[in-house]
Design a protein around this motif. Structure first.
Motif, PDB file in Angstrom:
ATOM      1  N   VAL A 220       0.825  -1.210   0.000  1.00 20.04           N
ATOM      2  CA  VAL A 220       0.000   0.000   0.000  1.00 20.04           C
ATOM      3  C   VAL A 220       0.856   1.256   0.000  1.00 20.04           C
ATOM      4  N   LEU A 221       0.274   2.325  -0.544  1.00 22.64           N
ATOM      5  CA  LEU A 221       0.922   3.628  -0.617  1.00 22.64           C
ATOM      6  C   LEU A 221       0.221   4.647   0.275  1.00 22.64           C
ATOM      7  N   THR A 222      -0.565   4.153   1.218  1.00 17.78           N
ATOM      8  CA  THR A 222      -1.285   5.049   2.126  1.00 17.78           C
ATOM      9  C   THR A 222      -0.534   5.160   3.451  1.00 17.78           C
ATOM     10  N   PRO A 223      -0.665   6.287   4.167  1.00 16.95           N
ATOM     11  CA  PRO A 223      -0.030   6.420   5.480  1.00 16.95           C
ATOM     12  C   PRO A 223      -0.560   5.346   6.438  1.00 16.95           C
ATOM     13  N   VAL A 224       0.220   5.031   7.454  1.00 17.27           N
ATOM     14  CA  VAL A 224      -0.139   3.940   8.360  1.00 17.27           C
ATOM     15  C   VAL A 224      -1.511   4.170   8.989  1.00 17.27           C
ATOM     16  N   HIS A 225      -1.781   5.401   9.436  1.00 19.79           N
ATOM     17  CA  HIS A 225      -3.060   5.618  10.113  1.00 19.79           C
ATOM     18  C   HIS A 225      -4.239   5.402   9.164  1.00 19.79           C
TER      19      HIS A 225
END
Length: 848
Positions: A220-225
């Protein structure tokens, strides 16, 4: 009612009954059916091979029930009247397996040996660390009373530091049956062929089993939160967020605490489960807050009771997110549906590098547990700078002006990059083949010589009949010859040419009595004993040491213990800060300050004395050079500063490493108890040892009352989350008296340094500035040496104990010897029991 396994096995239920492997197998299958367990095909295959007497390499995925196969192996062995050893890489897993096997086979049939503790060591089933069994194999060889070996987490065979301990039993225990278990073994063909040759048993590989809980992988390329939020919305909790640094795990928990992780109902259940659990440290109070939000933290630096609390809450399905390192789940059945891996690179102690396929699959395998989940999810984050860039691109979509302003953020210096291609490669890769890491030390040679017989042949076999390539075998042989000559020259090994064991091979024997646990625990204990013999319990001006006998004994023992590195680094940091301030005050220029600062390190009492004694000891006992002397001051530092555990952790800013500090204190306590003979102790040293034991016990009683107090893992019986409270601190009068004296001594130290603010914070009922002004008008200083701390200057009156108080008085030692100034206080016994430490309230400071 669930059956008790030994009752179902004729050879165990009736001592006169003959052993029949088929009957044992039927009994085991009846027992599993009774517990509602249906064996997977791989389990059934492995159990059948074990019943037939074969070695088994069990290389099946996490969650396929390897522990159940091990239970069957133990049953087959003890039904035959044999002795079986279960080995694991860490003491926590050893102790957990001990309790699990006690529940299955009964306390009388199960023992545990971990090097510093042993329980029922003559039992037919022994749980131990790999090093324990390896040293037993070195000392006893094929005559060792070992009929079966079950090695859990066998991939540690490939560890460059500890791998020898997994290899030695394979080499030296030819009559044993082996069960080698791991989810990530790689190609084992050579290993199996060699094991068959040595034991004369077929060695069967059970692998390729279908994982009962399938895994899906995602990059994934989304921030952890955002990733966490999506997984929670998709009902993919519990989520384990894996970091490769303890600090990062803690920071993640704090960052996620602003999100709504758990519902009100879930939070209420957590609060009810936690109940009256004592969160007594700075980190504990933060953990309490996170847990109540449904967020757990788990890493090796935590106090054991905090780690157990997180594990139990997770086992009950109460935690939605756990932030930690890859320590969770090593042999512990914790239900985790999703594993979120924050990086595909880690620092291995020497350099940053990509995860190996084995490391990645060990971590990924924690997702999806049989009996809890129908699937598991493994999510890998792209590097943080890539995630930030992609977020900026998305935000600027459709706006050419904003798009032109976007720049790629550069990764930090030394960063090892990974991409989606890295992710795809590692998820599809098989674990690397295990690599041999055999080595030879003086301690190993001493153990082999202790075995007796043809020592030359035993050593030759150890060097040349192992799993190393030929060139490396010659290196080991050269090393063995070098060490052997040193041991002979030192007189440790005696050469008897008149009674050779074979033509041209003299008989070799030890000239010293070897303690039973040699090279297993505290190998520098003989050195420590030699130093203690020259310390003077009643120091004279020309005596060796600092003049405080009890604390010098502590320093000798501390020099033999492993370093608690994070604490030592903080001691050094604080010492250098103080040194810089002092040098600035003296007007020393910057460049000279920097040079001088390199020489400032953590405190090392008796450093020169110990180094000289070590060199002298090594001349006659050169094996000691296998083990490094490490002078330091932790127990001594805490005692001299008169600090509680919480105060000490706060002073050095060690909230993230408090578990490591407590384990060190526990090791120091056991070493003092087991190493220091009664005839070299005095009253002050006994008091100090009692104080240390009680300090550890109050913080986490399991580390001292390990076998009496430790709670078995929670199962379906609903055992309480809250562990037993430590015993009343007042009950141990000797240790409590030391704590009281320490509280008073802290006031003396602060008064000597004229720290009014700290004194006022401790004793708001006393006008300390006025007191100190009056004292220093009369005298130049307050003595804070060992003599001033003597119990003779601290009077304790227990007459009011029935009312819940002691009255105490501390004399300030002035330069004229008037002893006229006194600190008077009362000790609140009830509050002390409640807080687990001495609660002392100063009522007045007076001049008589």
């Amino acid at each position: 009612m669930v059956s008790f396994l030994p009752d179902l096995i004729p050879a165990l239920a009736d001592a006169d009954a003959p052993n029949d492997p088929d009957q044992v197998l039927e009994a085991f299958l009846e027992w599993t059916t009774d517990r509602g367990i249906e064996l997977y095909p791989a389990q059934e295959e492995a159990v059948m091979h074990l019943a037939a007497g074969a070695n088994v390499v069990l290389a099946t995925p996490t969650g396929t029930g390897k522990s159940l196969v091990a239970t069957a192996a133990h049953a087959f062995c003890i039904a035959e009247g044999g002795r079986t050893y279960y080995t694991a890489p860490i003491k926590a897993l050893v102790s957990e397996k001990f309790f699990a096997l006690v529940e299955i086979f009964g306390a009388e049939r199960v023992g545990m040996v971990t090097g510093d503790s042993s329980v029922n060591p003559d039992a037919p089933i022994i749980c131990c660390t790999a090093e324990i069994l390896a040293n037993k194999a070195l000392r006893e060889g094929k005559a060792a009373d070992v009929d079966q070996v079950v090695m859990d987490e066998f991939h540690y065979y490939g560890d460059d530091q500890r791998g020898w301990a997994w290899q030695v039993p394979l080499l030296l225990l030819p009559r044993a049956q082996f069960l080698l278990m791991s989810a990530t073994l790689g190609d084992t063909e050579k290993l199996r062929t060699d094991l068959t040759k040595r034991t004369g048993r077929p060695t069967e590989l059970v692998a390729g089993a279908t994982r009962p809980v399938p895994l899906s992988y995602e990059y994934v390329l989304t921030p952890v939160h955002e990733t966490v939020e999506r997984l929670l919305d998709d009902n993919e909790a519990p989520i384990y967020i894996v970091h490769f640094a303890q600090a990062a795990a803690v920071e993640r928990a704090q960052a996620l605490s602003s999100m709504k992780i758990a519902s009100k109902e879930q939070r209420d259940r957590i609060v009810e489960a936690i109940g009256g659990f004592r969160f007594t440290t700075t980190f504990g109070r933060s953990l309490s807050r996170w847990l109540r939000q449904g967020i757990g933290v788990h890493h090796a630096g935590m106090l054991p009771r905090y780690r157990r609390l997180v594990e139990v809450l997770a086992q009950r399905g109460l935690l939605r997110v756990i932030c930690g390192t890859d320590t969770l789940g090593v042999g512990i059945n914790v239900p985790i549906r999703s594993v979120l891996v924050t990086a595909l690179a880690k620092f291995d102690g020497n350099r940053m590098r990509h995860l190996s396929a084995r490391e990645f699959h060990q971590i990924a395998g924690r997702a999806g547990r049989a009996g809890y989940d129908d699937h598991g999810t493994v999510v890998v984050e792209a590097p943080e700078h890539v995630v930030e860039y992609e977020a900026a691109v998305t935000k600027a979509a459709g706006d050419p002006k904003k798009q032109r302003k976007i720049t790629r953020k550069q990764p930090p210096k030394g960063f090892v990059n990974w991409t989606e291609a890295t992710f795809e490669r590692i998820t599809n890769a098989e674990p690397e083949a295990l690599t041999s890491h055999m080595h030879i030390t003086s301690a190993m040679l001493v153990n082999v010589v202790a075995r007796g017989g043809d020592v030359f042949e035993h050593v030759r076999q150890l060097c040349f009949d192992n799993h190393e390539p030929r060139a490396r075998q010659f290196e080991l042989a050269r090393r063995a010859l070098e060490l052997g000559r040193t041991l002979i020259e030192a007189g440790i090994i005696e050469v008897d040419r008149e009674h050779p064991v074979a033509p041209g091979r003299p008989r070799l024997s030890l000239t010293v009595d070897l303690q039973a646990n040699f090279a297993l625990n505290q190998p520098l204990s003989p050195f420590a004993l030699a130093v203690l013999e020259v310390l003077d319990p009643e120091p004279q001006p020309d005596s060796i040491g600092t003049g405080n006998y009890a604390l010098d004994v502590v320093s000798v023992i501390e020099s033999t213990l492993d370093d608690p590195r994070p604490l030592l680094m903080q001691q050094q940091f604080k010492a250098r800060g103080e040194a810089v301030n002092a040098m600035k005050a003296e007007g020393i220029e910057y460049e000279e300050r920097m040079e001088l600062l390199e020489e400032v390190t953590w405190p090392k009492p008796l450093d020169e004395v110990l180094e000289q004694a070590y060199d002298e000891f090594a001349e006659t006992q050169p094996w000691v050079r296998d083990f490094e002397l490490r002078p330091k001051s932790v127990v001594r530092d805490m005692y001299e500063r008169a600090m509680s555990f919480a105060e000490y952790i706060g002073f050095y800013d060690l909230a993230r490493s408090e578990g490591l500090v407590l384990r060190y204190l526990s090791d120091a306590y056991r070493a003092l108890m087991h190493t220091v003979p009664e005839d070299v102790r005095n009253g002050e040293l006994d008091d100090l040892i009692e104080w240390l034991g009680e300090l550890v016990r109050q913080v986490d009683s399991s580390l001292v009352d390990e076998w009496a107090e430790l709670v078995a893992p929670v199962g379906d019986d609903g055992l309480p989350v809250v562990p037993p409270a430590p015993p009343s601190i007042v009950a141990n009068a000797r240790a409590f008296t030391v704590l009281v004296r320490n509280e008073l001594w802290r006031r003396v130290q602060l008064a000597a340094l004229e720290r009014d603010d700290e004194l006022n914070a401790l004793d708001p009922a006393v006008d300390w500035p006025e007191v100190l002004d009056e004292y220093y008008e009369e005298y130049d200083f307050i003595a804070v040496d060992a003599a001033a701390r003597s119990p003779q200057f601290c009077r304790i009156d227990t007459e009011r104990q029935g009312s819940g108080f002691w009255d105490v008085e501390q004399t300030l030692v002035d330069p004229d010897g008037d002893h006229a100034w006194r600190i008077r206080a009362e000790v609140d016994l009830g509050a002390s029991v409640e807080e687990g430490t001495a609660i002392v309230r100063v009522t007045e400071v007076v001049r008589l």
